[in-house]
Design an enzyme around this catalytic site. Structure first.
Site, PDB file in Angstrom:
ATOM      1  N   GLU A   1       2.005  -3.020  14.094  1.00 64.07           N
ATOM      2  CA  GLU A   1       1.022  -2.870  15.169  1.00 64.07           C
ATOM      3  C   GLU A   1      -0.255  -3.597  14.791  1.00 64.07           C
ATOM      4  O   GLU A   1      -0.714  -3.493  13.675  1.00 64.07           O
ATOM      5  CB  GLU A   1       0.709  -1.391  15.394  1.00 64.07           C
TER       6      GLU A   1
ATOM      7  N   ARG B   1       0.810  -1.226   0.000  1.00 66.70           N
ATOM      8  CA  ARG B   1       0.000   0.000   0.000  1.00 66.70           C
ATOM      9  C   ARG B   1       0.838   1.267   0.000  1.00 66.70           C
ATOM     10  O   ARG B   1       0.443   2.270  -0.570  1.00 66.70           O
ATOM     11  CB  ARG B   1      -0.952  -0.010   1.188  1.00 66.70           C
TER      12      ARG B   1
END
Length: 98
Positions: A96, A59
C-alpha cells in the site's frame, strides 16, 4: 518506562528519491526503553490468541521475533522467493502506498 516513539523516529528527506521522507526506526531499536515501548504497544493491539507472528523482510525481521516472544507465539519469516533453502509456502500481496 514508556517513551515517545515518534520523537525517536529519524526522518530523512528525499530518500531513496526526491519527494519521499524515509522513516528510520533504528533509533527506536537502539534505545532500550524505546524498543520495550514499541514491542509492548504492538502486543497491546494484537488480536487475542495469536499463534504465529509473520515478519516481512527488513523491518518485520526486527520487531517480529520480539513481538512473538511477548505474545508467547512463534515467528515465521516472510521472504522473497528463492531466499530460503527449505520447503516454503508462497503468498502474494500488494504494497500500500499513500
Amino acid at each position: 518506562m514508556a517513551v515517545d516513539l515518534r520523537a525517536l523516529v529519524r526522518e530523512i528527506p528525499d530518500f531513496p528519491q526526491p519527494g519521499i521522507w524515509f522513516k528510520d526506526i533504528t533509533p527506536i531499536l537502539a534505545d532500550p526503553a524505546g524498543l520495550d515501548t514499541a514491542v509492548t504497544r504492538l502486543a497491546e493491539v494484537a488480536p487475542p490468541d495469536v499463534d504465529i507472528v509473520i515478519g516481512a523482510e527488513a523491518r518485520g525481521f526486527l520487531l517480529g521475533p520480539a513481538l512473538a516472544r511477548e505474545l508467547g507465539a512463534g515467528f515465521v519469516l516472510a521472504r522473497k522467493p528463492g531466499k530460503l533453502p527449505a520447503e516454503t509456502v508462497r503468498a502474494e500481496y500488494v504494497l500500500e502506498y499513500g
